[in-house]
Design a protein around this motif. Sequence first.
Motif, PDB file in Angstrom:
ATOM      1  N   ILE A 281      13.858  65.532 -28.250  1.00 47.38           N
ATOM      2  CA  ILE A 281      14.450  66.698 -28.157  1.00 47.38           C
ATOM      3  C   ILE A 281      13.372  67.831 -27.369  1.00 47.38           C
ATOM      4  O   ILE A 281      13.333  68.993 -27.496  1.00 47.38           O
ATOM      5  CB  ILE A 281      14.790  67.086 -29.303  1.00 47.38           C
ATOM      6  CG1 ILE A 281      16.170  66.420 -29.869  1.00 47.38           C
ATOM      7  CG2 ILE A 281      15.346  69.013 -29.634  1.00 47.38           C
ATOM      8  CD1 ILE A 281      16.572  66.455 -31.085  1.00 47.38           C
ATOM      9  N   GLY A 282      11.843  67.819 -28.903  1.00 42.76           N
ATOM     10  CA  GLY A 282      10.788  68.281 -28.003  1.00 42.76           C
ATOM     11  C   GLY A 282      10.141  68.260 -26.604  1.00 42.76           C
ATOM     12  O   GLY A 282       9.694  68.725 -26.217  1.00 42.76           O
ATOM     13  N   SER A 283      10.839  67.116 -25.820  1.00 44.27           N
ATOM     14  CA  SER A 283      10.178  67.128 -24.377  1.00 44.27           C
ATOM     15  C   SER A 283      11.132  67.623 -23.971  1.00 44.27           C
ATOM     16  O   SER A 283      10.670  67.889 -22.976  1.00 44.27           O
ATOM     17  CB  SER A 283      10.057  65.284 -24.710  1.00 44.27           C
ATOM     18  OG  SER A 283       8.804  64.873 -25.343  1.00 44.27           O
ATOM     19  N   ILE A 284      12.623  67.165 -24.251  1.00 44.09           N
ATOM     20  CA  ILE A 284      13.240  67.467 -22.662  1.00 44.09           C
ATOM     21  C   ILE A 284      14.579  68.343 -23.365  1.00 44.09           C
ATOM     22  O   ILE A 284      15.360  68.823 -22.808  1.00 44.09           O
ATOM     23  CB  ILE A 284      13.665  65.966 -22.163  1.00 44.09           C
ATOM     24  CG1 ILE A 284      14.732  65.711 -23.167  1.00 44.09           C
ATOM     25  CG2 ILE A 284      12.741  65.544 -21.382  1.00 44.09           C
ATOM     26  CD1 ILE A 284      15.548  64.006 -22.445  1.00 44.09           C
TER      27      ILE A 284
ATOM     28  N   GLY B   8      17.289  70.130 -26.402  1.00 39.93           N
ATOM     29  CA  GLY B   8      18.539  69.689 -27.423  1.00 39.93           C
ATOM     30  C   GLY B   8      20.224  69.104 -26.323  1.00 39.93           C
ATOM     31  O   GLY B   8      20.178  67.656 -26.350  1.00 39.93           O
ATOM     32  N   LYS B   9      19.599  69.601 -25.663  1.00 42.38           N
ATOM     33  CA  LYS B   9      20.930  69.321 -24.568  1.00 42.38           C
ATOM     34  C   LYS B   9      20.627  68.073 -23.774  1.00 42.38           C
ATOM     35  O   LYS B   9      21.624  67.105 -23.734  1.00 42.38           O
ATOM     36  CB  LYS B   9      21.195  70.608 -23.827  1.00 42.38           C
ATOM     37  CG  LYS B   9      21.925  71.704 -24.482  1.00 42.38           C
ATOM     38  CD  LYS B   9      21.971  73.278 -23.098  1.00 42.38           C
ATOM     39  CE  LYS B   9      22.548  74.078 -24.117  1.00 42.38           C
ATOM     40  NZ  LYS B   9      22.459  75.380 -23.205  1.00 42.38           N
ATOM     41  N   GLN B  10      19.868  67.881 -23.229  1.00 42.77           N
ATOM     42  CA  GLN B  10      19.599  66.498 -22.443  1.00 42.77           C
ATOM     43  C   GLN B  10      19.507  65.414 -23.282  1.00 42.77           C
ATOM     44  O   GLN B  10      20.033  64.370 -22.879  1.00 42.77           O
ATOM     45  CB  GLN B  10      17.871  66.442 -21.277  1.00 42.77           C
ATOM     46  CG  GLN B  10      18.259  67.538 -20.547  1.00 42.77           C
ATOM     47  CD  GLN B  10      18.285  69.571 -20.505  1.00 42.77           C
ATOM     48  OE1 GLN B  10      17.816  69.652 -22.563  1.00 42.77           O
ATOM     49  NE2 GLN B  10      18.195  69.978 -19.407  1.00 42.77           N
TER      50      GLN B  10
ATOM     51  N   ALA C  76      22.792  57.614 -33.324  1.00 41.42           N
ATOM     52  CA  ALA C  76      21.453  58.274 -33.961  1.00 41.42           C
ATOM     53  C   ALA C  76      21.395  59.448 -33.792  1.00 41.42           C
ATOM     54  O   ALA C  76      21.276  60.333 -33.905  1.00 41.42           O
ATOM     55  CB  ALA C  76      20.488  57.310 -35.028  1.00 41.42           C
ATOM     56  N   MET C  77      20.414  59.200 -32.228  1.00 41.52           N
ATOM     57  CA  MET C  77      19.587  59.630 -31.547  1.00 41.52           C
ATOM     58  C   MET C  77      21.061  61.118 -31.310  1.00 41.52           C
ATOM     59  O   MET C  77      20.139  62.533 -31.376  1.00 41.52           O
ATOM     60  CB  MET C  77      19.874  59.658 -30.114  1.00 41.52           C
ATOM     61  CG  MET C  77      18.102  59.007 -30.028  1.00 41.52           C
ATOM     62  SD  MET C  77      17.634  58.466 -27.845  1.00 41.52           S
ATOM     63  CE  MET C  77      17.842  59.828 -27.310  1.00 41.52           C
ATOM     64  N   GLY C  78      22.178  60.793 -30.334  1.00 41.04           N
ATOM     65  CA  GLY C  78      23.566  62.224 -31.072  1.00 41.04           C
ATOM     66  C   GLY C  78      24.415  62.680 -32.280  1.00 41.04           C
ATOM     67  O   GLY C  78      23.998  63.923 -31.760  1.00 41.04           O
ATOM     68  N   ILE C  79      23.632  62.228 -33.407  1.00 44.99           N
ATOM     69  CA  ILE C  79      23.610  63.062 -34.328  1.00 44.99           C
ATOM     70  C   ILE C  79      22.685  63.735 -34.271  1.00 44.99           C
ATOM     71  O   ILE C  79      22.746  65.210 -34.969  1.00 44.99           O
ATOM     72  CB  ILE C  79      23.921  61.700 -35.749  1.00 44.99           C
ATOM     73  CG1 ILE C  79      25.241  61.006 -35.989  1.00 44.99           C
ATOM     74  CG2 ILE C  79      23.643  62.601 -37.400  1.00 44.99           C
ATOM     75  CD1 ILE C  79      25.123  60.211 -36.767  1.00 44.99           C
ATOM     76  N   VAL C  80      21.238  63.397 -34.618  1.00 43.64           N
ATOM     77  CA  VAL C  80      20.364  64.446 -34.490  1.00 43.64           C
ATOM     78  C   VAL C  80      20.422  65.410 -33.764  1.00 43.64           C
ATOM     79  O   VAL C  80      20.394  66.395 -34.224  1.00 43.64           O
ATOM     80  CB  VAL C  80      18.968  63.879 -34.495  1.00 43.64           C
ATOM     81  CG1 VAL C  80      17.231  65.068 -34.584  1.00 43.64           C
ATOM     82  CG2 VAL C  80      18.876  62.851 -35.547  1.00 43.64           C
ATOM     83  N   SER C  81      20.511  65.270 -32.702  1.00 37.96           N
ATOM     84  CA  SER C  81      21.260  66.321 -31.384  1.00 37.96           C
ATOM     85  C   SER C  81      21.545  67.374 -31.814  1.00 37.96           C
ATOM     86  O   SER C  81      21.549  68.485 -31.010  1.00 37.96           O
ATOM     87  CB  SER C  81      20.755  65.819 -29.925  1.00 37.96           C
ATOM     88  OG  SER C  81      21.470  64.483 -30.018  1.00 37.96           O
TER      89      SER C  81
END
Length: 254
Positions: A169-172, A174-176, A217-222
């Motif tokens: 998220i920090g790199s690209i 939240g939406k991406q 898990a990535m989806g939950i966080v984002s």
Amino acid sequence: GGMLTGLFSWRWAFLINLPVVAVILIAAPRVLADVGERARNRLDVPGAVTVTGGLLSFVYGISAAEHEGWGDPIVLGTLALAAVLLVAFWFIELRSPNPLAPVHILKRPTVGWGNFAGLFVIGMTSAVVFQMTLYLQDVLGYEAVASGRAFGGASIAAIIGGLVAPKVIGSIGGKQTLVAALLIQGVGLLSLMTVGEGGSGIYIVLAGVSVAFFGHAMGIVSYTVIATSGLPNEEQGLATGLTTMSQQIALTLG
């Protein structure tokens, strides 16, 4: 869960939570400081009644359709009732002096689309866990303990996905990250369409579910970050509550 079911009983899955809750109730007053100011607002009873009734009717209608069919009068009636109550909730919130969920926050694209994405992130996984548990036990003949172990790799993948997500998220952004997470989760789930009654199905399940849980898990966080970002502090509690509600509804629908 598999060990509790196999070694004791499935009822232990409910009992095991009680000691955890007890510890939290005992520890919370000692470790949490209450520094907030009290605000005396009237409870939005009409809003609470209509949104609770609408969501319950919606979930019940979806659940009943599995057994009764979509043409059943009770199913159609509860879904119609849900629509009426949720529309009523919207208009009540427009006019309420102390709305339960201010309409302006529901109109925010980040809140609306973030929670909508959350329905997919959570709903897909709850369906997979349920179906793959039945597949492992009823088709492949695994015991409950072995079925639980089969999900061990997926659990580790989910932990890794949750740790990686903030950095992505920090790199690209939240939406991406959310789009990438949904794609990864979808690819993992598509592989499960190839399972059959042979023993090789277990390897497809292990690999496919692990990939899906990483993306999950990535989806939950984002989606949580998206749905709660860009809001003033006084609306953070409401935004977080909406994401929790989306999770509970998605679990049932999935």
